[in-house]
Write a protein that holds these residues in place. Structure first.
Motif, PDB file in Angstrom:
ATOM      1  N   VAL A 160       0.853  -1.193   0.000  1.00  0.00           N
ATOM      2  CA  VAL A 160       0.000   0.000   0.000  1.00  0.00           C
ATOM      3  C   VAL A 160       0.890   1.244   0.000  1.00  0.00           C
ATOM      4  N   HIS A 161       1.934   1.220   0.812  1.00  0.00           N
ATOM      5  CA  HIS A 161       2.834   2.388   0.843  1.00  0.00           C
ATOM      6  C   HIS A 161       3.475   2.654  -0.523  1.00  0.00           C
ATOM      7  N   CYS A 162       3.626   1.591  -1.299  1.00  0.00           N
ATOM      8  CA  CYS A 162       4.224   1.763  -2.637  1.00  0.00           C
ATOM      9  C   CYS A 162       3.236   2.364  -3.627  1.00  0.00           C
ATOM     10  N   HIS A 163       1.945   2.377  -3.259  1.00  0.00           N
ATOM     11  CA  HIS A 163       0.936   2.759  -4.248  1.00  0.00           C
ATOM     12  C   HIS A 163      -0.089   3.760  -3.727  1.00  0.00           C
ATOM     13  N   GLN A 164       0.139   4.333  -2.567  1.00  0.00           N
ATOM     14  CA  GLN A 164      -0.845   5.270  -2.039  1.00  0.00           C
ATOM     15  C   GLN A 164      -0.336   6.693  -2.213  1.00  0.00           C
ATOM     16  N   TRP A 165      -1.259   7.649  -2.089  1.00  0.00           N
ATOM     17  CA  TRP A 165      -0.903   9.064  -2.124  1.00  0.00           C
ATOM     18  C   TRP A 165      -0.763   9.592  -0.702  1.00  0.00           C
ATOM     19  N   ASN A 166      -0.080  10.707  -0.568  1.00  0.00           N
ATOM     20  CA  ASN A 166       0.209  11.179   0.794  1.00  0.00           C
ATOM     21  C   ASN A 166      -0.043  12.676   0.993  1.00  0.00           C
ATOM     22  N   GLY A 167      -0.970  13.237   0.212  1.00  0.00           N
ATOM     23  CA  GLY A 167      -1.282  14.649   0.410  1.00  0.00           C
ATOM     24  C   GLY A 167      -0.065  15.537   0.201  1.00  0.00           C
ATOM     25  N   GLN A 168       0.711  15.183  -0.817  1.00  0.00           N
ATOM     26  CA  GLN A 168       1.939  15.920  -1.148  1.00  0.00           C
ATOM     27  C   GLN A 168       2.880  15.989   0.053  1.00  0.00           C
ATOM     28  N   GLY A 169       2.912  14.868   0.752  1.00  0.00           N
ATOM     29  CA  GLY A 169       3.847  14.740   1.870  1.00  0.00           C
ATOM     30  C   GLY A 169       3.348  15.329   3.170  1.00  0.00           C
ATOM     31  N   ALA A 170       2.133  15.874   3.153  1.00  0.00           N
ATOM     32  CA  ALA A 170       1.648  16.574   4.349  1.00  0.00           C
ATOM     33  C   ALA A 170       0.650  15.763   5.174  1.00  0.00           C
ATOM     34  N   ALA A 171       0.252  14.601   4.693  1.00  0.00           N
ATOM     35  CA  ALA A 171      -0.730  13.801   5.450  1.00  0.00           C
ATOM     36  C   ALA A 171      -0.090  13.253   6.717  1.00  0.00           C
ATOM     37  N   PRO A 172      -0.867  13.151   7.798  1.00  0.00           N
ATOM     38  CA  PRO A 172      -0.306  12.581   9.026  1.00  0.00           C
ATOM     39  C   PRO A 172       0.128  11.132   8.804  1.00  0.00           C
ATOM     40  N   GLY A 173       1.241  10.768   9.419  1.00  0.00           N
ATOM     41  CA  GLY A 173       1.723   9.396   9.295  1.00  0.00           C
ATOM     42  C   GLY A 173       0.669   8.379   9.722  1.00  0.00           C
ATOM     43  N   GLY A 174      -0.129   8.753  10.724  1.00  0.00           N
ATOM     44  CA  GLY A 174      -1.155   7.832  11.209  1.00  0.00           C
ATOM     45  C   GLY A 174      -2.222   7.539  10.163  1.00  0.00           C
ATOM     46  N   LEU A 175      -2.537   8.516   9.331  1.00  0.00           N
ATOM     47  CA  LEU A 175      -3.510   8.285   8.260  1.00  0.00           C
ATOM     48  C   LEU A 175      -2.906   7.372   7.197  1.00  0.00           C
ATOM     49  N   ILE A 176      -1.642   7.598   6.867  1.00  0.00           N
ATOM     50  CA  ILE A 176      -0.952   6.753   5.882  1.00  0.00           C
ATOM     51  C   ILE A 176      -0.909   5.307   6.385  1.00  0.00           C
ATOM     52  N   GLU A 177      -0.553   5.140   7.654  1.00  0.00           N
ATOM     53  CA  GLU A 177      -0.485   3.787   8.220  1.00  0.00           C
ATOM     54  C   GLU A 177      -1.879   3.166   8.350  1.00  0.00           C
ATOM     55  N   GLY A 178      -2.841   4.008   8.660  1.00  0.00           N
ATOM     56  CA  GLY A 178      -4.215   3.505   8.793  1.00  0.00           C
ATOM     57  C   GLY A 178      -4.759   3.004   7.465  1.00  0.00           C
ATOM     58  N   ILE A 179      -4.474   3.717   6.393  1.00  0.00           N
ATOM     59  CA  ILE A 179      -4.937   3.271   5.067  1.00  0.00           C
ATOM     60  C   ILE A 179      -4.263   1.945   4.712  1.00  0.00           C
ATOM     61  N   ALA A 180      -2.984   1.827   5.043  1.00  0.00           N
ATOM     62  CA  ALA A 180      -2.272   0.580   4.746  1.00  0.00           C
ATOM     63  C   ALA A 180      -2.908  -0.595   5.490  1.00  0.00           C
ATOM     64  N   ASP A 181      -3.223  -0.391   6.755  1.00  0.00           N
ATOM     65  CA  ASP A 181      -3.835  -1.484   7.502  1.00  0.00           C
ATOM     66  C   ASP A 181      -5.308  -1.667   7.153  1.00  0.00           C
ATOM     67  N   TRP A 182      -5.966  -0.618   6.681  1.00  0.00           N
ATOM     68  CA  TRP A 182      -7.347  -0.773   6.208  1.00  0.00           C
ATOM     69  C   TRP A 182      -7.378  -1.719   5.011  1.00  0.00           C
ATOM     70  N   VAL A 183      -6.434  -1.557   4.090  1.00  0.00           N
ATOM     71  CA  VAL A 183      -6.377  -2.476   2.937  1.00  0.00           C
ATOM     72  C   VAL A 183      -6.092  -3.898   3.429  1.00  0.00           C
ATOM     73  N   ARG A 184      -5.157  -3.992   4.368  1.00  0.00           N
ATOM     74  CA  ARG A 184      -4.847  -5.319   4.922  1.00  0.00           C
ATOM     75  C   ARG A 184      -6.109  -5.948   5.534  1.00  0.00           C
TER      76      ARG A 184
END
Ligand SMILES: [Zn+2]
Length: 285
Positions: A160-184
């Motif tokens: 997921v980290h290889c294929h997700q967007w991150n709000g131009q680098g400004a998204a909170p790390g917790g949201l990025i990690e949450g999306i990764a585990d949501w897919v899982r």
């Protein structure tokens, strides 16, 4: 193929996932990942163009290397997991509004290291990703019967980290990690210790945020997380505009509402925060 093995794969959108588009990833659903699986069941058609996938072992003598190779069939697990990630985040090709990042290659590197796994871009070109997976972690998965499930789950999270967007680098790390585990979670790959319990903050990350995102999908409809990911592509993340613009409410209110549903179901309480977190990792963000 057992395309309908996961009810979460059903899509009401006008762009149905074509045959072979979503691959079951749980062992119980006839996974193509296990050594015993009939290789003829591997999908021959793909919904998304896959990046170049590479595999490196830095120590074949490490017990984790043999365990990895006897638990999964790397070409199958890799391509199926990427398809699943892309399906959950971007649906089928031809969908007019969703664009995956231009990831050109993913190299899975199994090496002796602490922690579990992390994903990083390559300095010269962020379109090339590396997933580092700990051989010690692979060797330590217990009981042995969980190996395929856990390796697939960790790999799915990292992909997921290889294929997700991150709000131009400004998204909170917790949201990025949450999306990764949501897919899982959507792939039926949640480890047994995950529990729907309220953390202190909506962006506590990992399964805490993943279950919050699952709640939002239930409340606002399937495709909600895709919509959030798309907004993370289109705009620099700014908290108020992000949540109010997509879901019409500030995230604090949504988190509050989520807490109430947990309380109503008796799932809430001041449980442990991140003490049992499986993935303690850095990401490309
Ligand atoms: Zn992560």
């Amino acid at each position: 193929m057992m395309l309908s093995s996961s009810p979460t794969d059903a899509e009401p959108t006008p762009s149905p996932v074509p045959p072979g588009g979503v691959v079951p990833v749980t062992e119980s659903s006839g996974s193509p990942f296990t050594k015993s699986a009939d290789s003829s069941s591997t999908p021959t058609t793909t919904s998304f163009d896959l990046p170049k996938l590479r595999l490196q072992f830095h120590d074949l003598a490490h017990p984790g290397s043999s365990i990895f190779l006897t638990s999964v069939v790397p070409p199958q697990i890799f391509s199926a997991a990427v398809q699943n990630v892309l399906s959950h985040l971007y649906n089928a090709p031809g969908y007019p509004h969703l664009h995956p990042p231009p990831t050109r290659s993913v190299t899975l590197i199994l090496r002796p290291m602490g922690g579990v796994a992390y994903t990083t871009g390559i300095d010269l070109d962020d379109d090339h990703k590396e997933i580092h997976l700990s051989l010690e972690y692979v060797a330590g998965i217990n009981p042995a019967g969980r190996r395929t499930h856990e390796i697939t789950g960790v790999l799915t999270h990292e992909l997921v980290h290889c294929h997700q967007w991150n709000g131009q680098g400004a998204a909170p790390g917790g949201l990025i990690e949450g999306i990764a585990d949501w897919v899982r979670l959507q792939c039926g790959l949640a480890p047994p210790h995950w529990k729907k319990e309220r953390a202190a903050k909506w962006d506590a990350g990992y399964q805490h945020t993943a279950y919050f995102l699952e709640y939002l999908e239930g409340r606002f409809g399937k495709g909600t997380v895709r919509k959030l990911n798309e907004k993370l592509r289109a705009e620099k993340y700014e908290e108020k505009a992000f949540w109010t613009g997509t879901l019409g409410r500030p995230v604090e209110q949504l988190w509050e509402d989520y807490g109430k549903t947990l309380q109503a179901k008796g799932d809430s309480g001041a449980g442990p925060q991140d003490g049992k977190q499986t993935l303690d990792e850095a990401t490309q963000t």
